[in-house]
Design a protein around this motif. Structure first.
Motif, PDB file in Angstrom:
ATOM      1  N   ILE A 174      -5.433  -2.629   1.183  1.00 18.18           N
ATOM      2  CA  ILE A 174      -5.531  -1.636   0.098  1.00 18.18           C
ATOM      3  C   ILE A 174      -6.771  -0.765   0.290  1.00 18.18           C
ATOM      4  O   ILE A 174      -6.701   0.468   0.179  1.00 18.18           O
ATOM      5  N   THR A 202       0.825  -1.220   0.000  1.00 18.61           N
ATOM      6  CA  THR A 202       0.000   0.000   0.000  1.00 18.61           C
ATOM      7  C   THR A 202       0.858   1.269   0.000  1.00 18.61           C
ATOM      8  O   THR A 202       0.370   2.329  -0.370  1.00 18.61           O
ATOM      9  N   LEU A 217      -3.894   6.345  -2.077  1.00 20.59           N
ATOM     10  CA  LEU A 217      -2.601   5.640  -2.079  1.00 20.59           C
ATOM     11  C   LEU A 217      -1.601   6.395  -2.952  1.00 20.59           C
ATOM     12  O   LEU A 217      -2.002   7.127  -3.865  1.00 20.59           O
TER      13      LEU A 217
END
Ligand code: AR6
Length: 172
Positions: free
Chosen positions: A37, A12, A74
């Motif tokens: 995630i 991640t 992310l």
């Protein structure tokens, strides 16, 4: 020719064009790397998955296939969701595991991504024997026809990292 690198860590946090998620057919989240995630990337990823289910994938993502969404917050630009096969000692499902890698690279090509990070698909909850999961992952990526230049396998623990190190040495 694709360059393959191995590292140990949490996918991640990887700054790269696309990271791959080991999802399930529902695309609606789960545990393992999938849970990590969605937790780190925030609700935009799940919203995009729900939209895919509402539109192009009403029955979910078939095993061995791949589809991209936003990566939310992310550092990666995209998440490519794949579904690896559940390991079944009575049936050889290796082709589906290879397809998950090859189709992820095909989706990466469509996105114009030159760098892609993979976890060890099917090697956790889906029970694939580690050495075989590593061998199939490495050979699939090395033999794929793709414009992706930089593949990083981001392995969560020492045992998985060691299995991929051995598989890469055997394949090179
Ligand atoms: N970064 C990199 N690798 C990770 C991370 C992380 N943050 N977290 C776990 N792993 P799994 P599967 C490793 O179970 O076997 C989910 O519930 C983990 O140690 O995540 O394909 C889905 O929703 C292991 O080596 O995926 C599905 O239902 C590898 O990622 C199901 O699990 C894969 O383990 C998919 O099972």
């Amino acid at each position: 020719m694709v360059r393959v690198r191995l590292e140990q860590g949490d996918i991640t946090g990887v700054e790269i064009d696309a990271i791959v998620n080991a999802a399930n057919n529902s695309l609606l989240g789960g545990g393992g790397v999938d849970g990590a995630i969605h937790a780190a990337g925030g609700p935009r990823i799940l919203a995009a998955c729900r939209e895919l289910r509402r539109t192009t994938l009403p029955d979910g993502l078939p095993t061995g296939q791949a589809v991209a969404t936003t990566a939310g917050r992310l550092p990666a630009r995209h998440v490519i969701h794949v579904v690896g096969p559940i390991h079944d000692p009575r049936e050889d499902r290796s082709d589906l595991l290879c397809s998950a890698y090859v189709n992820a690279l095909r989706v990466a090509d469509e996105l114009g991504a030159s760098g892609v990070a993979f976890p060890a698909v099917s090697a956790g909850a889906y029970g694939w024997p580690l050495d075989d999961a590593a061998r199939l992952a490495v050979t699939s990526v090395l033999t794929a026809t793709t414009n992706v230049r930089d593949v990083r396998f981001v392995l969560f623990d020492t045992r998985v990292h060691q299995a991929f190190t051995a598989a890469l040495a055997a394949a090179s």
